[in-house]
Design an enzyme around this catalytic site. Structure first.
Site, mmCIF file in Angstrom:
data_model
loop_
_atom_site.group_PDB
_atom_site.id
_atom_site.type_symbol
_atom_site.label_atom_id
_atom_site.label_comp_id
_atom_site.label_asym_id
_atom_site.label_seq_id
_atom_site.Cartn_x
_atom_site.Cartn_y
_atom_site.Cartn_z
ATOM 1 N N GLU A 187 37.935 35.703 46.719
ATOM 2 C CA GLU A 187 36.753 36.499 46.478
ATOM 3 C C GLU A 187 37.165 37.959 46.342
ATOM 4 O OE1 GLU A 187 33.648 35.540 46.038
ATOM 5 O OE2 GLU A 187 34.113 33.409 46.327
ATOM 6 N N ASN A 218 40.399 45.119 46.777
ATOM 7 C CA ASN A 218 41.859 45.087 46.705
ATOM 8 C C ASN A 218 42.523 44.686 48.021
ATOM 9 O OD1 ASN A 218 41.805 45.978 43.983
ATOM 10 N ND2 ASN A 218 41.549 48.103 44.693
ATOM 11 N N ARG A 219 41.811 43.945 48.827
ATOM 12 C CA ARG A 219 42.328 43.463 50.108
ATOM 13 C C ARG A 219 42.650 44.600 51.092
ATOM 14 N NH1 ARG A 219 40.199 39.621 48.322
ATOM 15 N NH2 ARG A 219 40.903 37.459 48.416
ATOM 16 N N LEU A 220 42.109 45.779 50.840
ATOM 17 C CA LEU A 220 42.288 46.896 51.771
ATOM 18 C C LEU A 220 41.085 46.914 52.713
ATOM 19 C CD1 LEU A 220 43.701 49.659 49.395
ATOM 20 C CD2 LEU A 220 44.936 48.186 51.007
#
Length: 235
Positions: free
Chosen positions: A27, A209-211
């Site tokens: 996601e 961005n998975r941050l």
């Protein structure tokens, strides 16, 4: 000897019926971030805010949480249970004390709770120590349970091996005859609550961005009342 994973199948054709690829499942979160300055002064205040938002979002069973325990040898186990109350003292759930989690918590009271609120891209992780609730508190909650659930607490020797489903249904039927609707069901002696007193509580918010945002409250003992330190973790 070191643990060695089993050899993979000789040919991909062994999985020819597979129609999905877990590696491609992801996601892309776009949620608003978490600002440290806007956090509650305690994890209980912050949890109350997020819990209310989870309930308001229509999330199915927002009080469902994964309880992870380990036995005296460090072998872990986990399962989903329902949180039944929380306040400044901790998070409460109920179980059979003879169940696997009950036995493991008796050996090793260190526990972790995980609230997996995936639809709203959030999760809360609680780590702490479990303590049994008092019998008065346990009885007060037991009285609020549906009649069938009260009978089920007696019928099931949770986590023990049962020969057939029929044995379980027969035990329940016998109890239903003994305690028909309207008749008070006594609290099973080996059934009760655990209150998890947190030592740390992490609030996770999915970000682009998975941050992701990860803000953790850590209990800090002091000369007077205990306080909480807030720290940001790398995602």
């Amino acid at each position: 000897m070191p643990h060695v994973d089993p050899e993979p199948p000789a040919s991909p054709s062994a999985y020819s019926a597979r129609t999905y690829d877990p590696a491609a499942m992801r996601e892309h979160y776009r949620a608003v971030g978490v600002d440290e300055a806007a956090l509650g002064s305690t994890p209980f205040q912050q949890f109350t805010r997020w819990f209310e938002e989870a309930v308001g979002s229509g999330l199915y069973e927002p009080n469902a949480m994964v309880v992870a325990t380990a036995d005296a040898a460090g072998r872990p186990s986990s399962r989903t249970v329902l949180m039944k109350s929380f306040d400044e003292r901790g998070f409460v759930f109920y179980t059979n004390y003879g169940s696997r989690k009950g036995r493991e918590l008796a050996e090793n009271p260190q526990v972790s709770l995980l609230f997996p609120w995936h639809p709203i891209a959030r999760q809360v992780i609680v780590t702490g120590v479990a303590h049994r609730t008092g019998r008065d508190e346990t009885a007060a909650y037991f009285r609020t349970r549906p009649h069938g659930s009260q009978l089920g607490a007696w019928a099931s020797a949770q986590s023990s091996v049962v020969g057939t489903r029929e044995e379980l249904d027969r035990a329940y039927a016998e109890l239903a005859d003994r305690y028909p609707p309207g008749e008070q069901v006594p609290v099973p002696p080996e059934w009760g609550g655990f209150r998890v007193v947190p030592e740390a509580v992490e609030f996770w918010q999915g970000r682009e961005n998975r941050l992701h945002d990860r803000l953790r409250y850590v209990r800090t003992p002091g000369p007077g009342e205990e306080g909480w330190r807030i720290e940001r973790l790398s995602p």
